[in-house]
Scaffold this motif. Structure first.
Motif, PDB file in Angstrom:
ATOM      1  N   PRO A   1      42.880  31.310  72.946  1.00 40.60           N
ATOM      2  CA  PRO A   1      43.039  31.584  71.511  1.00 40.60           C
ATOM      3  C   PRO A   1      42.655  30.363  70.683  1.00 40.60           C
ATOM      4  N   LEU A   2      42.024  30.620  69.557  1.00 39.26           N
ATOM      5  CA  LEU A   2      41.627  29.538  68.658  1.00 39.26           C
ATOM      6  C   LEU A   2      42.829  29.085  67.846  1.00 39.26           C
ATOM      7  N   VAL A   3      42.955  27.777  67.677  1.00 36.41           N
ATOM      8  CA  VAL A   3      44.038  27.226  66.886  1.00 36.41           C
ATOM      9  C   VAL A   3      43.470  26.887  65.509  1.00 36.41           C
ATOM     10  N   PRO A   4      43.941  27.551  64.468  1.00 35.50           N
ATOM     11  CA  PRO A   4      43.385  27.278  63.138  1.00 35.50           C
ATOM     12  C   PRO A   4      43.808  25.910  62.603  1.00 35.50           C
ATOM     13  N   ILE A   5      42.924  25.315  61.826  1.00 38.22           N
ATOM     14  CA  ILE A   5      43.287  24.098  61.109  1.00 38.22           C
ATOM     15  C   ILE A   5      43.991  24.519  59.819  1.00 38.22           C
ATOM     16  N   GLU A   6      44.751  23.610  59.236  1.00 41.14           N
ATOM     17  CA  GLU A   6      45.407  23.916  57.968  1.00 41.14           C
ATOM     18  C   GLU A   6      44.612  23.299  56.827  1.00 41.14           C
ATOM     19  N   ILE A   7      44.227  24.142  55.882  1.00 41.85           N
ATOM     20  CA  ILE A   7      43.552  23.688  54.670  1.00 41.85           C
ATOM     21  C   ILE A   7      44.518  23.935  53.521  1.00 41.85           C
ATOM     22  N   ARG A   8      44.934  22.858  52.868  1.00 38.90           N
ATOM     23  CA  ARG A   8      45.869  23.004  51.745  1.00 38.90           C
ATOM     24  C   ARG A   8      45.107  23.513  50.525  1.00 38.90           C
ATOM     25  N   LEU A   9      45.703  24.473  49.828  1.00 32.27           N
ATOM     26  CA  LEU A   9      45.055  25.115  48.698  1.00 32.27           C
ATOM     27  C   LEU A   9      45.906  24.945  47.445  1.00 32.27           C
ATOM     28  N   LYS A  10      45.291  24.499  46.364  1.00 28.23           N
ATOM     29  CA  LYS A  10      45.978  24.363  45.080  1.00 28.23           C
ATOM     30  C   LYS A  10      45.412  25.407  44.126  1.00 28.23           C
ATOM     31  N   ARG A  11      46.270  26.345  43.725  1.00 29.95           N
ATOM     32  CA  ARG A  11      45.825  27.377  42.795  1.00 29.95           C
ATOM     33  C   ARG A  11      45.782  26.788  41.390  1.00 29.95           C
ATOM     34  N   LEU A  12      44.703  27.017  40.689  1.00 29.58           N
ATOM     35  CA  LEU A  12      44.549  26.555  39.320  1.00 29.58           C
ATOM     36  C   LEU A  12      44.992  27.671  38.368  1.00 29.58           C
ATOM     37  N   PRO A  13      45.329  27.334  37.113  1.00 25.77           N
ATOM     38  CA  PRO A  13      45.860  28.357  36.201  1.00 25.77           C
ATOM     39  C   PRO A  13      44.994  29.613  36.083  1.00 25.77           C
ATOM     40  N   HIS A  14      43.666  29.459  36.034  1.00 22.90           N
ATOM     41  CA  HIS A  14      42.799  30.644  35.905  1.00 22.90           C
ATOM     42  C   HIS A  14      42.616  31.390  37.234  1.00 22.90           C
ATOM     43  N   GLY A  15      43.250  30.903  38.299  1.00 18.48           N
ATOM     44  CA  GLY A  15      43.197  31.584  39.589  1.00 18.48           C
ATOM     45  C   GLY A  15      44.445  32.383  39.907  1.00 18.48           C
ATOM     46  N   GLU A  16      45.423  32.357  39.000  1.00 20.42           N
ATOM     47  CA  GLU A  16      46.676  33.100  39.225  1.00 20.42           C
ATOM     48  C   GLU A  16      46.381  34.575  39.477  1.00 20.42           C
ATOM     49  N   GLY A  17      47.067  35.131  40.475  1.00 22.10           N
ATOM     50  CA  GLY A  17      46.945  36.553  40.784  1.00 22.10           C
ATOM     51  C   GLY A  17      45.797  36.915  41.705  1.00 22.10           C
ATOM     52  N   LEU A  18      44.940  35.961  42.033  1.00 24.90           N
ATOM     53  CA  LEU A  18      43.812  36.247  42.928  1.00 24.90           C
ATOM     54  C   LEU A  18      44.222  36.016  44.377  1.00 24.90           C
ATOM     55  N   PRO A  19      43.589  36.747  45.308  1.00 24.99           N
ATOM     56  CA  PRO A  19      43.911  36.511  46.718  1.00 24.99           C
ATOM     57  C   PRO A  19      43.350  35.174  47.190  1.00 24.99           C
ATOM     58  N   THR A  20      44.039  34.558  48.151  1.00 26.49           N
ATOM     59  CA  THR A  20      43.505  33.346  48.761  1.00 26.49           C
ATOM     60  C   THR A  20      42.358  33.753  49.690  1.00 26.49           C
ATOM     61  N   PRO A  21      41.453  32.830  49.995  1.00 30.85           N
ATOM     62  CA  PRO A  21      40.387  33.165  50.942  1.00 30.85           C
ATOM     63  C   PRO A  21      40.995  33.692  52.237  1.00 30.85           C
TER      64      PRO A  21
END
Length: 154
Positions: free
Chosen positions: A4-24
Motif C-alpha cells: 500500500p502507498l503511504v500518502p504524504i501530508e500536504i498542509r492546506l490553508k483555505r483562503l476567504p474566497h475558497g470557503e465552501g469549495l471541496p479540497t483537492p
C-alpha cells in the motif's frame, strides 16, 4: 502483490474566497491526480490564457513538488489545457495556487466557481548538480536533435 502507498501530508490553508469549495481529492481509488476546482467565475476567450484562482495555499513537504496537469476531458472536448504543463509548485511556495489555463478551442470557455479545472500530482523531487566536462560519452543517437529518431517504429 503491491504494497500500500503511504500518502504524504500536504498542509492546506483555505483562503476567504475558497470557503465552501471541496479540497483537492482523488476521484477514484487508483487515480494519480487529485481534482482541483475553480474559486471564481471566468470566461476564457479562444487563444486566451488566465490564471484561475483555487482559493487555497499549501505547504508541500521538503523533497516533493506538486505537478499541475490538464484534465483530459477538458482538453479533448473543449481544447482547454495548461500552457506550462506540467506546472510545478515548489515546496517553498506559500502563495495561492493558481492554475494557468489556455483555451486552444474556437469558442469562449466558461468556468463556474466549483468546476474541476485541473489535477494535482504529488511527486518526489530528485535534486541534481552539474559537473562540467570536456567531452560527453558517445550514444547511438549522438547529437541528433528534435525528430532525429523519426516517426515510424522499427
Amino acid at each position: 502483490m503491491s504494497s500500500p502507498l503511504v500518502p504524504i501530508e500536504i498542509r492546506l490553508k483555505r483562503l476567504p474566497h475558497g470557503e465552501g469549495l471541496p479540497t483537492p481529492a482523488y476521484a477514484t481509488e487508483h487515480a494519480a491526480g487529485m481534482d482541483v476546482v475553480s474559486a471564481e467565475d471566468v470566461t476564457i476567450a479562444p487563444g486566451g490564457r488566465y490564471a484561475v484562482a483555487t482559493g487555497f495555499a499549501m505547504a508541500i513537504p521538503e523533497g516533493y513538488e506538486v505537478q499541475v496537469r490538464p484534465r483530459s476531458g477538458l482538453a479533448l472536448k473543449h481544447g482547454i489545457s495548461l500552457p506550462n504543463t506540467p506546472g510545478t509548485i515548489d515546496a517553498d511556495y506559500r502563495g495561492e495556487l493558481k492554475v494557468i489555463l489556455i483555451n486552444l478551442g474556437d469558442t469562449p470557455f466558461i468556468i463556474a466557481r466549483g468546476d474541476r479545472i485541473a489535477q494535482l500530482v504529488a511527486a518526489p523531487v530528485q535534486m541534481a548538480r552539474f559537473a562540467e566536462v570536456r567531452e560527453l560519452d558517445d550514444t547511438a543517437r549522438g547529437s541528433g536533435g528534435f525528430g532525429s529518431t523519426g516517426i515510424a517504429s522499427s
